[in-house]
Write a protein that holds these residues in place. Structure first.
Motif, short mmCIF file in Angstrom:
data_model
loop_
_atom_site.label_atom_id
_atom_site.label_comp_id
_atom_site.label_asym_id
_atom_site.label_seq_id
_atom_site.Cartn_x
_atom_site.Cartn_y
_atom_site.Cartn_z
N ASP A 124 -10.93 17.24 5.06
CA ASP A 124 -11.74 17.49 6.25
C ASP A 124 -11.80 18.98 6.52
O ASP A 124 -11.35 19.80 5.71
N ALA A 125 -12.32 19.36 7.67
CA ALA A 125 -12.50 20.78 8.01
C ALA A 125 -11.17 21.52 8.12
O ALA A 125 -11.12 22.75 7.99
N GLU A 126 -10.08 20.79 8.38
CA GLU A 126 -8.76 21.42 8.50
C GLU A 126 -7.94 21.33 7.22
O GLU A 126 -6.75 21.67 7.22
N GLY A 127 -8.54 20.85 6.14
CA GLY A 127 -7.84 20.75 4.87
C GLY A 127 -6.97 19.50 4.74
O GLY A 127 -6.18 19.40 3.80
N ARG A 128 -7.12 18.54 5.67
CA ARG A 128 -6.32 17.32 5.62
C ARG A 128 -6.94 16.32 4.64
O ARG A 128 -8.15 16.24 4.51
N TYR A 129 -6.07 15.54 3.99
CA TYR A 129 -6.51 14.51 3.06
C TYR A 129 -5.64 13.27 3.25
O TYR A 129 -4.52 13.35 3.79
N SER A 130 -6.12 12.12 2.79
CA SER A 130 -5.34 10.89 2.88
C SER A 130 -5.80 9.93 1.79
O SER A 130 -7.00 9.63 1.69
N PHE A 131 -4.86 9.45 0.98
CA PHE A 131 -5.12 8.46 -0.05
C PHE A 131 -4.46 7.15 0.34
O PHE A 131 -3.36 7.15 0.91
N GLU A 132 -5.09 6.04 0.00
CA GLU A 132 -4.46 4.73 0.12
C GLU A 132 -4.49 4.08 -1.26
O GLU A 132 -5.55 3.71 -1.76
N SER A 185 -10.49 12.89 -17.47
CA SER A 185 -11.21 12.04 -16.53
C SER A 185 -10.81 10.57 -16.65
O SER A 185 -10.81 9.85 -15.64
N LYS A 186 -10.46 10.14 -17.84
CA LYS A 186 -10.08 8.73 -18.02
C LYS A 186 -8.74 8.41 -17.36
O LYS A 186 -8.39 7.23 -17.18
N MET A 187 -7.99 9.45 -16.95
CA MET A 187 -6.70 9.24 -16.29
C MET A 187 -6.81 9.37 -14.77
O MET A 187 -5.80 9.35 -14.07
N LEU A 188 -8.05 9.50 -14.26
CA LEU A 188 -8.25 9.67 -12.82
C LEU A 188 -7.76 8.43 -12.07
O LEU A 188 -8.17 7.31 -12.34
N LEU A 189 -6.86 8.67 -11.10
CA LEU A 189 -6.31 7.59 -10.28
C LEU A 189 -7.14 7.38 -9.01
O LEU A 189 -7.49 6.26 -8.66
N ALA A 190 -7.47 8.47 -8.32
CA ALA A 190 -8.26 8.39 -7.10
C ALA A 190 -8.67 9.80 -6.70
O ALA A 190 -8.07 10.79 -7.15
N GLU A 191 -9.69 9.89 -5.85
CA GLU A 191 -10.10 11.18 -5.30
C GLU A 191 -10.61 11.00 -3.88
O GLU A 191 -11.18 9.97 -3.53
N VAL A 192 -10.35 12.01 -3.03
CA VAL A 192 -10.86 12.02 -1.66
C VAL A 192 -11.30 13.45 -1.34
O VAL A 192 -10.93 14.39 -2.06
N SER A 205 3.84 -0.98 4.04
CA SER A 205 3.36 0.16 3.26
C SER A 205 4.47 1.19 3.08
O SER A 205 5.53 1.10 3.68
N ALA A 206 4.17 2.16 2.22
CA ALA A 206 5.06 3.30 2.02
C ALA A 206 4.24 4.56 2.23
O ALA A 206 3.08 4.64 1.79
N ILE A 207 4.83 5.55 2.91
CA ILE A 207 4.09 6.76 3.25
C ILE A 207 4.80 7.99 2.70
O ILE A 207 6.04 8.09 2.75
N ALA A 208 4.01 8.94 2.18
CA ALA A 208 4.55 10.22 1.73
C ALA A 208 3.61 11.32 2.18
O ALA A 208 2.38 11.14 2.20
N VAL A 209 4.17 12.45 2.56
CA VAL A 209 3.38 13.60 3.02
C VAL A 209 3.66 14.78 2.10
O VAL A 209 4.82 15.08 1.80
N TRP A 210 2.59 15.44 1.66
CA TRP A 210 2.75 16.63 0.81
C TRP A 210 1.75 17.69 1.26
O TRP A 210 0.55 17.46 1.30
N GLU A 211 2.28 18.86 1.63
CA GLU A 211 1.46 19.99 2.04
C GLU A 211 1.72 21.17 1.13
O GLU A 211 2.84 21.38 0.68
N TYR A 212 0.68 21.93 0.88
CA TYR A 212 0.85 23.09 0.01
C TYR A 212 -0.20 24.14 0.32
O TYR A 212 -1.34 23.81 0.68
N ASN A 258 0.83 -1.20 0.00
CA ASN A 258 0.00 0.00 0.00
C ASN A 258 0.86 1.25 0.00
O ASN A 258 1.91 1.29 0.65
N PHE A 259 0.39 2.26 -0.71
CA PHE A 259 1.04 3.58 -0.73
C PHE A 259 0.07 4.56 -0.08
O PHE A 259 -1.05 4.74 -0.57
N ILE A 260 0.49 5.17 1.02
CA ILE A 260 -0.36 6.14 1.72
C ILE A 260 0.18 7.54 1.45
O ILE A 260 1.29 7.89 1.85
N PHE A 261 -0.64 8.33 0.75
CA PHE A 261 -0.28 9.70 0.38
C PHE A 261 -1.21 10.64 1.14
O PHE A 261 -2.43 10.60 0.95
N LYS A 262 -0.65 11.46 2.02
CA LYS A 262 -1.49 12.32 2.84
C LYS A 262 -0.83 13.68 3.05
O LYS A 262 0.33 13.88 2.74
#
Length: 299
Positions: A72-80, A62-69, A131-138, A3-7
């Motif tokens: 939350d109220a604080e702007g946090r996201y997490s993909f698996e 749209s045909k290249m869409l990998l995933a979407e989430v 798993s592998a984890i990566a964090v990206w904030e912007y 699993n790759f966790i991108f958050k």
């Protein structure tokens, strides 16, 4: 199966002193198309890759869409991500889809949803047991973010109220009101209570100052001409007038407007001195106002 966790966390600047979380927006990840150079795009500055997309462009990719989430109220996201999505750690494009602007009041006719591309990210994966984890904030630069919010008819005033006398001390608990100086009738834009650092935020809509009189719209161009009042404990501590709303810097303000206000009616010694250990929020630090990510001072 690995699993790759991108958050991470996303925000946008109303101005340099006023970041807001990108709350309840959709983050969309897209696979790169054959003609895109991953190595070049992944090192590009996001400020150079931000782009508003048309409906046709959104449909085309749209045909290249990998995933979407959704954030939350604080702007946090997490993909698996995993082999289920046929993903193996490669670079992808990050887009933001908004049905409305954060903190915008509901309107009778819902605005048109919008999507923009932020950048291409090659995550720096950190290996864990399974798993592998990566964090990206912007944080979206204010020029682009305010233009984008304006497409929804969203207007925001961010400010801070202090004592005029030195040392200038934040005034907490005051009710600040913003008013549009009109030729026929002044329009109240909204009110907000200052926090422990004297900061306040007022969100309003175009309809709050573009009033029809005899079928004619008074505000044909630009934004409102704004002036402010403030009261604390039932006492007026700031009373501006239409004259202030006609001054340079106050006329035709933009969708994002930041202002510093001060009161002569409140002296520094009048401000309640609450020990820091009882009032942690008095510290004026922002854990996430920087494009580069979390600041060390925020921890």
């Amino acid at each position: 199966m690995k699993n790759f966790i991108f958050k991470g966390r996303l925000c946008g600047f109303i101005c340099a002193e006023c970041p807001e979380p990108l709350s309840n927006v959709k983050v969309r990840l897209y696979r790169l198309r054959a003609e895109q150079n991953a190595a070049v795009l992944a090192v590009a500055n996001p400020k150079d890759t931000l782009a508003l997309l048309s409906d046709e462009q959104v449909l085309e990719k749209s045909k290249m869409l990998l995933a979407e989430v959704e954030t939350d109220a604080e702007g946090r996201y997490s993909f698996e991500l995993s082999e289920k999505q046929r993903y193996n750690g490669e670079a992808f494009e990050v887009d933001i889809y908004c049905g409305t602007a954060p903190r915008q009041r509901p309107v009778r006719v819902p605005p048109k949803p919008r999507q923009f591309t932020v950048t291409t990210v090659q995550p720096l994966w950190r290996q864990r047991e399974d798993s592998a984890i990566a964090v990206w904030e912007y944080c979206i630069p204010h020029r682009f973010w305010c233009h984008f919010r304006g497409l929804f008819g969203a207007w925001t005033i961010c400010g801070q109220l202090k004592t005029c006398a030195a040392p200038q001390t934040p005034i907490a608990g005051a009710t600040v009101s913003a008013i549009d100086a009109d030729w026929l009738q002044d329009d109240p834009l909204g009110s907000a209570v200052t926090d422990a650092t004297g900061r306040f935020r007022i969100d309003y809509l175009s309809s709050d100052f573009k009033k029809d009189v005899l079928g004619l719209n008074i505000e044909l161009f630009g934004g409102p001409d704004v002036y402010f009042t403030a009261e604390l404990g039932g006492v007026n501590i700031l009373t501006e007038t239409q004259v202030d709303g006609r001054k340079p810097g106050r006329e035709n303000i933009s969708h994002c407007f930041c202002v510093a206000l001060c009161s002569d009616e409140v002296q520094p010694q009048d401000v309640e001195d609450v020990p820091h250990w009882q009032q942690v929020e008095i510290f004026d630090i922002h854990p996430f106002p920087y494009a580069s990510g979390f600041s060390a001072e925020g921890y």
